[in-house]
Write an enzyme that holds these catalytic residues in place. Sequence first.
Site, PDB file in Angstrom:
ATOM      1  N   ASP A  52      22.189 -26.888  -6.328  1.00 22.84           N
ATOM      2  CA  ASP A  52      22.732 -28.165  -5.874  1.00 22.84           C
ATOM      3  C   ASP A  52      21.729 -28.945  -5.033  1.00 22.84           C
ATOM      4  OD1 ASP A  52      25.055 -28.584  -7.126  1.00 22.84           O
ATOM      5  OD2 ASP A  52      26.373 -28.007  -5.482  1.00 22.84           O
ATOM      6  N   GLU A  64      18.437 -21.648   2.259  1.00 27.15           N
ATOM      7  CA  GLU A  64      18.571 -20.481   1.394  1.00 27.15           C
ATOM      8  C   GLU A  64      17.235 -20.280   0.676  1.00 27.15           C
ATOM      9  OE1 GLU A  64      23.305 -21.231   0.499  1.00 27.15           O
ATOM     10  OE2 GLU A  64      21.848 -22.036  -0.865  1.00 27.15           O
ATOM     11  N   ASP A  87      38.127 -21.501  -3.184  1.00 32.11           N
ATOM     12  CA  ASP A  87      38.274 -20.269  -3.969  1.00 32.11           C
ATOM     13  C   ASP A  87      39.660 -19.673  -3.791  1.00 32.11           C
ATOM     14  OD1 ASP A  87      35.337 -20.544  -3.634  1.00 32.11           O
ATOM     15  OD2 ASP A  87      35.838 -19.681  -1.690  1.00 32.11           O
TER      16      ASP A  87
END
Length: 773
Positions: A139, A110, A442
């Site tokens: 993280d 990312e 989620d």
Amino acid sequence: MTSEMEKRLFTTEKFGGRALYKLHAATVFVGICMLLCYRATRVPAAGAGRAAWLGMLAAELWFSFYWVITQSVRWCPIRRHTFKDKLAARYGERLPCVDIFVCTADPQSEPPSLVMATVLSLLAYNYPPEKLSIYLSDDGGSILTFYAMWEATAFAKHWLPFCRRHNIEPRSPAAYFAQSNMHHDPSALQEWSFVKGLYEGMIERIDSVVKSSKVPEEIRVNHKGFSEWNIRITSKDHQPIVQILIDGKGNDAVDSEGNVLPTLVYVAREKRPQYHHNFKAGAMNALIRVSSVISNGPIILNVDCDMYSNSSDSIRDALCFFLDEEMGHKIAFVQYPQNFNNMTKNNIYSFSLNAINQVEMSGLDTWGGPMYIGTGCFHRRETLCGRRFTKDYKEDWGRGIKTKKHIDQTQEKAKLLATCTYEDNTQWGNEIGVKYGYPTEDVITGLAILCRGWQSVYRNPPRPAFIGVGPTTLAQTILQHKRWCEGNFSIFLSKYCPFLIGHGKTSLPHQMGSSIYGLWAPNSLPTLYYVVIPSLGLLKGIPLFPETMSPWITPFMYVPIVKNIYSAYEGVSSGDTLKGWWNGQRMWLVRRITSYLYGVIDTIIKLLGLSNMGFAVSPKVSGEDESKRYEEEIMEFGMSSPEYAIIASIALLNLVCLVGGLYQIMASGENMTLNGFFLQVLLCGLLVIINIPIYEAMFFRKDTGRIPFSVTQASVGFVLLALFLCRVKTRWNKALSRRRYKYSAAVSSTGENEKSLNAGTKPGYICVWRKKR
Ligand SMILES: *[C@@H]1O[C@H](CO)[C@@H](O)[C@H](O)[C@H]1NC(C)=O
Ligand SMILES: *[C@@H]1O[C@H](CO)[C@@H](O)[C@H](O)[C@H]1NC(C)=O
């Protein structure tokens, strides 16, 4: 009545045409019943036909059940509209504090420059800056990400005033500058080039630092935050790091016009090898706690790190729900759809999720609210922290920490909340915060909130609110769907199954609607059966559908035709092109025989506790050729992997069966008529037509994205094997039944007879087979 209406900050509108829809659904339902009735009452007495027939019955029972499940969300979907002008008139700038959480995990997969574009788009929301706080959870615990944030802080001082002055959309600098149309206002041209230059400079610096994996010493002296990193720190082993880069008070950080900037915080929770970190759920929970001592906004927005804001008014949009006087107090979260850039016109890999976004989520909204999908969601902090719904609960919208004490003190306090041991012996991850232990945490978190009595709202604004990066290759698409279906399937099989957890708490249609994605995976087996067995039956002369002359053919024609007409209508009205819908049907097949199949197998392997190795699908980074083919909407294969072999084998098998079947029909005349095999020819023919791009990729294309020769070879092998086995089986069955028949017909026959009988019916291939062994 009208004054009541005037007070509302949002309205709810039913989808049109529902009477027609319900009529259509009723006729399809009758059709399905007739079809099943025919199947169940005409099971052949014996032979290969019987097994195949029973299999068809099982597959059709499953499809019927799944169809009923999906009706829940199509029965009466609703749309929500907001009145932002009324919100402005009533509240002005007296709005609640909002905390935004962004989670990133790894600077390599990312890229920080991409993450910063997202962060900048969030910083630039049209919202009072002293009430806005953005938290980035890293993280990866990477100094590279922290460096990128430090750079973004400096750029924000120019970017925010620029956005405000020229009312720019979208406010992600990457997306904005990628638009080819330059700023039209000539007087702004100079400023435009200046800001663009600053942005490009920043990206260059960030990318080069990321590439070298090292922040130069002369930069490290600029911010004391860099001193948190020393040589011993790794992504899996480090102390908690909380750095407030902009404190939102305007002490050190105001923009180039002297305006206050929103609060910006970098968080890397503590990581130690001996502690399980619970992935994104763990990061979210750490953020909930850390933010509670820094800003403590009553509303939390959660977005993925690659999901930039495409609309600067989204916060105000969502507040229209929370601040509504009549309904607002019941609403726990407002979910926005996932939209993607990089989608081609005809959606070659069908990843736009149009039908889900436009219809299915809206349908769930009717029954109590959509689930939380992990991104693009505004939460009430209290409900995320486990509060039950009670009628008399009143939110304190004025809460939030506006005057901060010493930054250093606050940071130290926040660090204690981000340690590995903080959650020991607490309800975090269970009753409080995002739940632990499941890949799609989620979804169960959202379901649990709804089961505590709250409602959620689905909002799909005309201007897409959040834009993420969608997969642009077949492998990525297959992988993404495998993850989704596997996660949802394992939830379905767990104690969080919507039917169990929702029992007595949510309505039955809501439970059905929430199970749709959990039942994606098991669709694989009946689908695989349906695309293989009728085609083989055609080749072998085993009829599996009613004849053209039979009245029973009506439901067999009606149900699929009407279903597909409706599905095409739904696709087109959700924004697909007709060709896009057709591509979607191909991908529907591909997903079911690859992603979903892997999902089922992996879930079962894990349930049996055999191992967690499972299937690995490896997506690769796209090169230039690939991007070009993607834009031209040519399917991309390129490497050999088992999922491509499945796709190719199914395609090839259907081609062989169609050709072979038609040949036999024409050659044999009496024995096998088109009459008896019409539907099988039709089904097989449709499968061949939809697979045309696969044949091209196997035999005709020359580019590097074609199906590799080894895969083609393997699929030819599979098809030959299938034909061989099928031949073996039917001959064997025939032999057996003939033998049984003769046996009973001549119980008292001589031993000699018996011998000749054996010799006469012994299938020759078995000898061949034995010889080969
Ligand atoms: C996806 O879109 C972004 C910008 O919108 C562009 O930079 C990138 O090259 C695109 N990728 C592909 C594979 O099309
Ligand atoms: C962002 O919003 C604009 C304005 O409505 C829209 O035209 C555009 O398509 C959106 N971007 C994407 C990638 O959907």
